[in-house]
Design an enzyme around this catalytic site. Structure first.
Site, PDB file in Angstrom:
ATOM      1  N   SER A  25       0.796  -1.231   0.000  1.00 36.61           N
ATOM      2  CA  SER A  25       0.000   0.000   0.000  1.00 36.61           C
ATOM      3  C   SER A  25       0.826   1.278   0.000  1.00 36.61           C
ATOM      4  O   SER A  25       2.038   1.250  -0.090  1.00 36.61           O
ATOM      5  CB  SER A  25      -0.944   0.033   1.194  1.00 36.61           C
ATOM      6  OG  SER A  25      -0.196   0.215   2.385  1.00 36.61           O
ATOM      7  N   TYR A  58      -3.184   0.605  -2.942  1.00 40.26           N
ATOM      8  CA  TYR A  58      -4.347   1.107  -2.212  1.00 40.26           C
ATOM      9  C   TYR A  58      -3.883   1.968  -1.043  1.00 40.26           C
ATOM     10  O   TYR A  58      -2.726   1.906  -0.621  1.00 40.26           O
ATOM     11  CB  TYR A  58      -5.227  -0.053  -1.728  1.00 40.26           C
ATOM     12  CG  TYR A  58      -4.522  -0.962  -0.749  1.00 40.26           C
ATOM     13  CD1 TYR A  58      -4.634  -0.750   0.629  1.00 40.26           C
ATOM     14  CD2 TYR A  58      -3.721  -2.007  -1.184  1.00 40.26           C
ATOM     15  CE1 TYR A  58      -3.961  -1.563   1.527  1.00 40.26           C
ATOM     16  CE2 TYR A  58      -3.059  -2.823  -0.304  1.00 40.26           C
ATOM     17  CZ  TYR A  58      -3.184  -2.602   1.056  1.00 40.26           C
ATOM     18  OH  TYR A  58      -2.514  -3.402   1.943  1.00 40.26           O
ATOM     19  N   GLY A  73       5.726  -2.135   0.962  1.00 47.62           N
ATOM     20  CA  GLY A  73       5.800  -3.406   0.248  1.00 47.62           C
ATOM     21  C   GLY A  73       6.504  -3.257  -1.087  1.00 47.62           C
ATOM     22  O   GLY A  73       7.445  -2.470  -1.237  1.00 47.62           O
ATOM     23  N   ALA A  74       6.034  -4.003  -2.081  1.00 49.73           N
ATOM     24  CA  ALA A  74       6.672  -4.004  -3.403  1.00 49.73           C
ATOM     25  C   ALA A  74       6.726  -2.614  -4.026  1.00 49.73           C
ATOM     26  O   ALA A  74       7.654  -2.297  -4.775  1.00 49.73           O
ATOM     27  CB  ALA A  74       5.942  -4.971  -4.332  1.00 49.73           C
ATOM     28  N   ALA A  75       5.744  -1.759  -3.709  1.00 48.73           N
ATOM     29  CA  ALA A  75       5.724  -0.395  -4.259  1.00 48.73           C
ATOM     30  C   ALA A  75       6.965   0.393  -3.846  1.00 48.73           C
ATOM     31  O   ALA A  75       7.396   1.303  -4.555  1.00 48.73           O
ATOM     32  CB  ALA A  75       4.461   0.333  -3.812  1.00 48.73           C
TER      33      ALA A  75
END
Length: 127
Positions: A25, A58, A73-75
């Site tokens: 997110s 999100y 996270g991955a973002a």
């Protein structure tokens, strides 16, 4: 027919954190979210002005007034602290609603405080 239209835009947000180990997110100062009518868990598109990356994730609301813009996270792999990003939400509108829809647009300063609220976004708008 429904049309997907920009509903809210946070312009010139500065990334304050990138937390790779968080589940996912983007955390956004909740005062900013309120100004652009974005909600927790709403899907957003993030465009990184520094490297051109475009990602979707999100929203998680952050502390109001904190200026937090944290990709999780991955973002987090797509940004570095200090990068300038644009965050956009979209809504689905009927063709008639789309003709009169007015998205909410804010421009942030370097500390992620609201510097300006734009009533509209005209062609060739530069800041």
């Amino acid at each position: 027919m429904f049309r997907t239209m920009m509903n809210g835009k946070i312009h010139r947000a500065t990334v304050t954190e990138a937390n790779l180990n968080y589940v996912g997110s983007i955390t956004i100062d909740s005062a900013i979210l309120e100004a652009v009518d974005m909600l927790p868990n709403e899907k957003v598109q993030i465009v990184n002005n520094n490297n051109g990356a475009r990602i979707e994730t999100y929203i998680i609301p952050g502390e109001p007034g904190s200026g937090v813009i944290c990709l999780n996270g991955a973002a987090a792999r797509h940004v570095q602290v200090g990068d300038v990003v644009i965050i956009m939400s979209y809504g689905m509108f009927t063709s008639e609603e789309a003709k009169t829809h007015e998205p909410k647009i804010v421009v942030l300063d370097e500390k992620n405080h609201i510097e300006m609220i734009l009533p509209e976004e005209k062609a060739h708008t530069t800041l």
